[in-house]
Design an enzyme around this catalytic site. Structure first.
Site, PDB file in Angstrom:
ATOM      1  N   GLY A  58       0.880  -1.177   0.000  1.00 24.96           N
ATOM      2  CA  GLY A  58       0.000   0.000   0.000  1.00 24.96           C
ATOM      3  C   GLY A  58       0.914   1.222   0.000  1.00 24.96           C
ATOM      4  N   ARG A 100       9.989  -1.224  -4.934  1.00 24.36           N
ATOM      5  CA  ARG A 100       8.771  -1.231  -5.752  1.00 24.36           C
ATOM      6  C   ARG A 100       8.709   0.088  -6.538  1.00 24.36           C
ATOM      7  NH1 ARG A 100       3.438  -3.355  -3.193  1.00 24.36           N
ATOM      8  NH2 ARG A 100       3.130  -3.975  -5.364  1.00 24.36           N
ATOM      9  N   GLN A 209      -5.722  -8.840  -2.179  1.00 23.81           N
ATOM     10  CA  GLN A 209      -5.745  -7.822  -1.111  1.00 23.81           C
ATOM     11  C   GLN A 209      -7.169  -7.479  -0.671  1.00 23.81           C
ATOM     12  OE1 GLN A 209      -3.862  -7.732  -3.838  1.00 23.81           O
ATOM     13  NE2 GLN A 209      -1.983  -6.569  -3.571  1.00 23.81           N
ATOM     14  N   ASP A 250      -1.606   4.673  -6.253  1.00 24.84           N
ATOM     15  CA  ASP A 250      -0.164   4.513  -5.998  1.00 24.84           C
ATOM     16  C   ASP A 250       0.636   5.695  -6.523  1.00 24.84           C
ATOM     17  OD1 ASP A 250      -1.200   1.621  -5.777  1.00 24.84           O
ATOM     18  OD2 ASP A 250       0.809   1.644  -4.925  1.00 24.84           O
TER      19      ASP A 250
HETATM   20  O1  MRU Z   1       0.432  -3.993  -4.586  1.00 23.84           O
HETATM   21  P1  MRU Z   1      -0.161  -3.257  -3.417  1.00 23.84           P
HETATM   22  O2  MRU Z   1      -0.963  -4.133  -2.514  1.00 23.84           O
HETATM   23  O3  MRU Z   1       0.879  -2.455  -2.680  1.00 23.84           O
HETATM   24  O4  MRU Z   1      -1.170  -2.229  -4.089  1.00 23.84           O
HETATM   25  C1  MRU Z   1      -1.843  -1.324  -3.271  1.00 23.84           C
HETATM   26  C2  MRU Z   1      -2.822  -0.488  -3.987  1.00 23.84           C
HETATM   27  O5  MRU Z   1      -2.968  -0.558  -5.192  1.00 23.84           O
HETATM   28  C3  MRU Z   1      -3.558   0.523  -3.167  1.00 23.84           C
HETATM   29  O6  MRU Z   1      -4.828   0.770  -3.717  1.00 23.84           O
HETATM   30  C4  MRU Z   1      -2.776   1.845  -3.156  1.00 23.84           C
HETATM   31  O7  MRU Z   1      -1.453   1.627  -2.767  1.00 23.84           O
HETATM   32  C5  MRU Z   1      -3.394   2.859  -2.254  1.00 23.84           C
HETATM   33  S1  MRU Z   1      -3.257   2.419  -0.568  1.00 23.84           S
HETATM   34  C6  MRU Z   1      -3.948   3.663   0.356  1.00 23.84           C
END
Ligand code: MRU
Length: 361
Positions: A58, A100, A209, A250
């Site tokens: 996240g 990432r 998720q 993101d």
């Molecule tokens: O791959 P992830 O689980 O890190 O992806 C997370 C997301 O796409 C969330 O929607 C985004 O980071 C916003 S979190 C407030």
């Protein structure tokens, strides 16, 4: 730090009262909802592994964890001079920055801490002063993220009507941030205001998720949630079962392109087709003002995430060719509004984003 003590879900914690020195503790989100396991480290490299392997995930949570990674690098660097400490911080920054590529909060947080350290270095501060500055800045980023989410939630709740059913994708909740959440923060705030809402969570293949994290945290707080698979979104919208969509982000560009979990774009297209408002909830730290359009780096992950269910069950032929982008990009024309802690941004986006992100309401 009082605010941090009160939190129901503490995905990330900086612990100082330990005889062996400060350490970072986090909830390993890979194991939810089956096990609630907390991990700890004093090594910034372990923080990088936790981000890359998505124990911590996240965008805002990644930013907070990375800032604490630099704090650990500073505290345990054993540097004899400020210059040596600065070099070690740069090494740590490099390791943390290559975990990432999509979540902008990662780079935002690393830059913020490094800029503070550089200021101290240029001022001729000694090693202890620089360490203190780095740790303080990481703590500030942490507490600010909690406050930001609470404010964003309060602002976003104005858009929610009593009785709404809100569809969300992935997890933009407490488990994706320092606490409270962005998209889920809006839901929490609406409920705190006395509005009755229901949530539809998409399972969010391949890493689930939505099914694992969003459902876990909403049920923990007694928020009504219904789980659907990703390919059911069209049908539930067609049946008129969704009043609003709220997702996190993101990275958002200066002209309003939104990178978020793979599948978000598909939901935005469906929302447009069915005239369902499509809201993006994100702190201003998610905006990358240096880019425009769909020029956002998109992470591609291990093909086995698609070939299997969480590495446990092979669901296809084991050597099938796979494409596994972790995020997609939703163009601004599909976004009804972007909700930030500084206000609600509506089209035309370029001007409105510049105004809000630079701080003028
Ligand atoms: O791959 P992830 O689980 O890190 O992806 C997370 C997301 O796409 C969330 O929607 C985004 O980071 C916003 S979190 C407030």
């Amino acid at each position: 730090m009082e605010l941090l003590e009160k939190l129901k879900i503490k995905p990330i914690e900086w612990i100082e009262d330990d005889s062996e020195g400060p350490k970072l503790r986090w909830l390993d989100t890979r194991l939810l909802p089956w096990e609630e396991v907390y991990r700890e480290t004093r090594d910034y490299r372990r923080v990088a592994v936790a981000i890359k392997s998505m124990e911590i995930r996240g965008a805002p949570a990644i930013g907070v964890a990375a800032a604490y990674g630099l704090a650990l690098a500073a505290v345990y660097s054993n540097s004899k001079s400020s210059e040596e400490l600065w070099n070690k911080l740069q090494e740590a920054r490099e390791v943390l920055a290559t975990t990432r590529p999509t979540a902008y909060n990662l780079f935002w947080a690393l830059n913020r801490v490094m800029n503070k350290a550089r200021e101290q270095l240029e001022r001729g501060s000694d090693v202890d002063d620089i360490i203190r500055t780095v740790v303080d800045e990481a703590k500030k980023i942490h507490i600010e993220d909690v406050k930001t989410n609470i404010e964003l939630g309060r602002i976003g709740a104005k858009l929610i009507d009593d009785g709404d059913t809100i569809l969300t994708h992935c997890n933009a909740g407490a488990l994706a941030t320092a606490a409270y959440g962005t998209a889920e923060g809006i839901m929490r705030a609406a409920i705190e205001e006395g509005k009755r809402i229901k949530v539809i969570a998409t399972e969010t293949r391949p890493l689930l998720q939505g099914a694992r994290l969003t459902v876990w945290e909403l049920k923990k707080e007694g928020i009504e949630v219904k789980l659907i698979t990703d390919n059911m979104v069209g049908y539930v919208m067609y049946k008129g079962l969704v009043d609003k969509v709220i997702v996190g982000a993101d990275r958002i560009t200066a002209d309003g392109y939104v990178a978020n979990k793979i599948g978000t774009y598909m939901i935005a297209v469906l929302a447009y087709r069915h005239k369902v408002p499509f809201y993006v909830a994100a702190p201003t730290s998610t905006f990358d003002m240096s880019i425009e359009g769909d020029n956002i780096p998109i992470e591609e992950r291990d093909p086995d995430e698609v070939r299997t269910i969480l590495g446990k069950l092979l669901i296809t032929v084991k050597d099938v060719d796979v494409y596994n982008p972790a995020f997609d990009i939703t163009p601004p024309e599909l976004v009804t509004a972007i909700i930030t802690e500084k206000g609600i941004i509506t089209p035309p986006y370029r001007e409105a984003i510049a105004r809000i992100v630079k701080g003028k309401r």
